[in-house]
Design a protein around this motif. Structure first.
Motif, PDB file in Angstrom:
ATOM      1  N   GLY A 181      29.281 -16.677  32.893  1.00 37.35           N
ATOM      2  CA  GLY A 181      29.151 -17.509  34.094  1.00 37.35           C
ATOM      3  C   GLY A 181      28.007 -18.490  33.951  1.00 37.35           C
ATOM      4  N   ALA A 182      26.883 -18.005  33.450  1.00 36.11           N
ATOM      5  CA  ALA A 182      25.718 -18.867  33.271  1.00 36.11           C
ATOM      6  C   ALA A 182      26.000 -19.939  32.225  1.00 36.11           C
ATOM      7  N   ALA A 183      26.680 -19.548  31.144  1.00 46.80           N
ATOM      8  CA  ALA A 183      26.972 -20.512  30.082  1.00 46.80           C
ATOM      9  C   ALA A 183      27.961 -21.573  30.566  1.00 46.80           C
ATOM     10  N   LEU A 184      28.985 -21.130  31.309  1.00 46.52           N
ATOM     11  CA  LEU A 184      29.972 -22.077  31.838  1.00 46.52           C
ATOM     12  C   LEU A 184      29.325 -23.089  32.776  1.00 46.52           C
ATOM     13  N   ALA A 185      28.356 -22.590  33.545  1.00 42.55           N
ATOM     14  CA  ALA A 185      27.718 -23.450  34.544  1.00 42.55           C
ATOM     15  C   ALA A 185      26.947 -24.595  33.910  1.00 42.55           C
ATOM     16  N   THR A 186      26.564 -24.432  32.656  1.00 35.87           N
ATOM     17  CA  THR A 186      25.771 -25.488  32.021  1.00 35.87           C
ATOM     18  C   THR A 186      26.652 -26.582  31.406  1.00 35.87           C
ATOM     19  N   LEU A 187      27.970 -26.361  31.374  1.00 35.33           N
ATOM     20  CA  LEU A 187      28.855 -27.385  30.788  1.00 35.33           C
ATOM     21  C   LEU A 187      28.995 -28.572  31.729  1.00 35.33           C
ATOM     22  N   PRO A 188      29.072 -29.790  31.170  1.00 37.48           N
ATOM     23  CA  PRO A 188      29.390 -30.944  32.026  1.00 37.48           C
ATOM     24  C   PRO A 188      30.730 -30.698  32.733  1.00 37.48           C
ATOM     25  N   PRO A 189      30.889 -31.193  33.975  1.00 35.29           N
ATOM     26  CA  PRO A 189      32.068 -30.864  34.783  1.00 35.29           C
ATOM     27  C   PRO A 189      33.414 -31.088  34.090  1.00 35.29           C
ATOM     28  N   LYS A 190      33.560 -32.183  33.378  1.00 40.84           N
ATOM     29  CA  LYS A 190      34.861 -32.473  32.776  1.00 40.84           C
ATOM     30  C   LYS A 190      35.174 -31.505  31.637  1.00 40.84           C
ATOM     31  N   GLN A 191      34.162 -31.214  30.831  1.00 33.48           N
ATOM     32  CA  GLN A 191      34.340 -30.237  29.744  1.00 33.48           C
ATOM     33  C   GLN A 191      34.727 -28.885  30.323  1.00 33.48           C
ATOM     34  N   ARG A 192      34.040 -28.532  31.390  1.00 32.28           N
ATOM     35  CA  ARG A 192      34.282 -27.244  32.035  1.00 32.28           C
ATOM     36  C   ARG A 192      35.710 -27.179  32.578  1.00 32.28           C
ATOM     37  N   ALA A 193      36.116 -28.271  33.223  1.00 33.94           N
ATOM     38  CA  ALA A 193      37.469 -28.296  33.798  1.00 33.94           C
ATOM     39  C   ALA A 193      38.522 -28.164  32.700  1.00 33.94           C
ATOM     40  N   VAL A 219      38.742 -33.663  22.600  1.00 29.61           N
ATOM     41  CA  VAL A 219      37.289 -33.770  22.352  1.00 29.61           C
ATOM     42  C   VAL A 219      36.523 -32.919  23.366  1.00 29.61           C
ATOM     43  N   HIS A 220      36.906 -32.990  24.642  1.00 34.55           N
ATOM     44  CA  HIS A 220      36.232 -32.185  25.671  1.00 34.55           C
ATOM     45  C   HIS A 220      36.368 -30.688  25.365  1.00 34.55           C
ATOM     46  N   LEU A 221      37.590 -30.295  24.974  1.00 33.93           N
ATOM     47  CA  LEU A 221      37.836 -28.872  24.702  1.00 33.93           C
ATOM     48  C   LEU A 221      36.980 -28.397  23.528  1.00 33.93           C
ATOM     49  N   HIS A 222      36.975 -29.194  22.476  1.00 37.49           N
ATOM     50  CA  HIS A 222      36.181 -28.860  21.287  1.00 37.49           C
ATOM     51  C   HIS A 222      34.703 -28.713  21.657  1.00 37.49           C
ATOM     52  N   ARG A 223      34.174 -29.688  22.382  1.00 39.63           N
ATOM     53  CA  ARG A 223      32.750 -29.643  22.751  1.00 39.63           C
ATOM     54  C   ARG A 223      32.435 -28.446  23.637  1.00 39.63           C
ATOM     55  N   ALA A 224      33.357 -28.165  24.584  1.00 41.01           N
ATOM     56  CA  ALA A 224      33.122 -27.045  25.491  1.00 41.01           C
ATOM     57  C   ALA A 224      33.069 -25.726  24.721  1.00 41.01           C
ATOM     58  N   VAL A 225      34.024 -25.542  23.801  1.00 47.31           N
ATOM     59  CA  VAL A 225      34.081 -24.287  23.042  1.00 47.31           C
ATOM     60  C   VAL A 225      32.824 -24.129  22.186  1.00 47.31           C
ATOM     61  N   ILE A 226      32.424 -25.210  21.524  1.00 43.69           N
ATOM     62  CA  ILE A 226      31.241 -25.130  20.648  1.00 43.69           C
ATOM     63  C   ILE A 226      29.984 -24.849  21.487  1.00 43.69           C
ATOM     64  N   ALA A 227      29.875 -25.542  22.625  1.00 43.05           N
ATOM     65  CA  ALA A 227      28.694 -25.332  23.478  1.00 43.05           C
ATOM     66  C   ALA A 227      28.642 -23.897  23.996  1.00 43.05           C
ATOM     67  N   LEU A 228      29.799 -23.379  24.422  1.00 42.71           N
ATOM     68  CA  LEU A 228      29.838 -21.999  24.926  1.00 42.71           C
ATOM     69  C   LEU A 228      29.478 -21.000  23.829  1.00 42.71           C
ATOM     70  N   LYS A 229      30.024 -21.248  22.664  1.00 45.10           N
ATOM     71  CA  LYS A 229      29.793 -20.353  21.531  1.00 45.10           C
ATOM     72  C   LYS A 229      28.294 -20.308  21.221  1.00 45.10           C
ATOM     73  N   GLN A 230      27.683 -21.484  21.207  1.00 44.59           N
ATOM     74  CA  GLN A 230      26.246 -21.532  20.905  1.00 44.59           C
ATOM     75  C   GLN A 230      25.426 -20.860  21.995  1.00 44.59           C
ATOM     76  N   ARG A 231      25.766 -21.168  23.256  1.00 46.76           N
ATOM     77  CA  ARG A 231      24.972 -20.614  24.357  1.00 46.76           C
ATOM     78  C   ARG A 231      25.093 -19.100  24.433  1.00 46.76           C
ATOM     79  N   LEU A 232      26.301 -18.615  24.206  1.00 46.07           N
ATOM     80  CA  LEU A 232      26.471 -17.161  24.247  1.00 46.07           C
ATOM     81  C   LEU A 232      25.734 -16.499  23.092  1.00 46.07           C
ATOM     82  N   ALA A 233      25.669 -17.166  21.954  1.00 43.76           N
ATOM     83  CA  ALA A 233      24.936 -16.612  20.816  1.00 43.76           C
ATOM     84  C   ALA A 233      23.436 -16.592  21.132  1.00 43.76           C
TER      85      ALA A 233
END
Ligand SMILES: [Zn+2]
Lengths: 169, 189
Positions: free
Chosen positions: B132-144, B172-186
């Motif tokens: 939840g915390a990691a998702l919240a940090t994503l820009p809105p469009k990436q998150r959506a 591009v949004h999907l790729h960035r979101a997945v990479i950002a989540l992966k990094q933040r969760l790590a």
């Protein structure tokens, strides 16, 4: 979680591959690459491990769904009695949560839409409906203004950050 | 031979609702309420808010049904309304305090308790909290885009339709979101 590094050229396709959205020649390219690339293979494994875990599952009880349907029927009946334009007008006066700049731009767009629409169909009986719908469908373009909002928000965050930095100095 | 109303296709129900048959729209609500609720829940992670948001989306769709030209499916059109409302909700809650979320998790509210052992539940709670915390940090469009893909299973072209963006942009949004989540969760692990 240990972090593997996929080849940069393949990263986006690997994400799509995970979701089954990588097809045709792209799919073949990915599959022949991961056969010989440990990093990309491990990256795919990690996606498989962590992405399903991001789901927030909620299973409300049956009573919740009964309430849901009952409330919806009441709300729909009430909406059926009110003309659409009253609701659209009420919506305009709701506090607008977006940054003032973007909100102003959107209101300006809707106003332009309404004004432009006016001379087109004055004798059309469905005109009132059309006008309120025009506002609504314009507000659906909020999504299109997301890039603007994101850049405004980023700028605001950057400003906050640089303010904080300035205070720390 | 006439088919039962709840066996009618979306298009037929939309036409009937456009002609003033409110019951036809109620069938569409029954058909899509769970999907709509789950999307709203992804964005809000709160049962009451998810109910309100998804009901509001149905109401807006109902109010503007006459303007729906059926060039897209009802599903796509409705999802756009719902996602707009969800994004709007995200903006209002942009500064959400994740502390309140943590409180809810501690009290066992707000997330699923599917019934396994308390240890598993605690682990699930901790993971949910971090996600939840990691998702919240994503820009809105990436998150959506991420939620529509990962949680709702929409295809890239469906997401492009809902968000009125090019498929390339969605990728591009999907790729960035997945990479950002992966990094933040790590980082949080
Ligand atoms: Zn590789």
């Amino acid at each position: 979680m240990s972090q593997s590094n996929a080849c940069k050229d393949f990263e986006q396709d690997l994400v799509l591959y995970h979701y089954g959205d990588c097809v045709g020649a792209d799919k073949q390219r990915v599959e022949s690459h991961i056969e010989g690339c440990d990093g990309c293979r491990q990256f795919l494994q990690e996606l498989k491990a962590f992405l399903p875990a991001t789901l927030a599952v909620d299973e409300p009880p049956a009573s919740f769904w009964q309430d849901y349907s009952r409330e919806m029927r009441v709300k729909l009946a009430a909406a059926d009695e009110k003309p659409g334009w009253i609701r659209s007008l009420a919506a305009l006066f709701r506090p607008w949560p977006v940054p003032a700049l973007a909100a102003g731009a959107i209101i300006a767009i809707s106003l332009t839409m309404t004004i432009n629409k006016a001379p087109q169909a004055p004798s059309d009986p469905s005109y009132t409906d059309m006008a309120s719908n025009a506002d609504f469908f314009k507000s659906m373009d909020l999504l299109d203004s997301m890039d603007l909002l994101e850049s405004v928000e980023t700028q605001m965050q950057d400003t906050e950050k640089s303010d904080a930095t300035a205070q720390n100095l | 031979m006439s088919s039962r109303p709840d066996e009618l296709g979306d298009d037929a129900l939309v036409v009937a609702a456009q002609q003033g048959e409110r019951q036809a729209f109620e069938i569409l609500v029954e058909r899509y309420k769970e999907k709509a609720y789950r999307i709203a829940y992804d964005f809000t992670r709160d049962r009451e808010e998810a109910k309100d948001l998804s009901q509001e989306a149905f109401l807006q769709a109902f109010s503007h049904l006459k303007g729906f030209d059926r060039r897209s499916s009802f599903y796509t059109w409705f999802y756009r309304i719902l996602v707009n409302l969800c994004l709007d909700y995200r903006r209002r809650k942009a500064k959400v305090s994740w502390e309140s979320l943590e409180e809810r998790v501690e009290k066992g509210e707000g997330f699923a308790n599917p019934g396994p052992s308390p240890v598993e539940e605690t682990m699930r709670g901790e993971i949910s909290e971090r996600i939840g915390a990691a998702l919240a940090t994503l820009p809105p469009k990436q998150r959506a885009v991420f939620l529509l893909k990962n949680h709702q299973g929409l295809s890239i072209s469906e997401i492009a339709g809902v968000m009125k963006s090019a498929e390339g942009t969605i990728k591009v949004h999907l790729h960035r979101a997945v990479i950002a989540l992966k990094q933040r969760l790590a980082e949080l692990a």
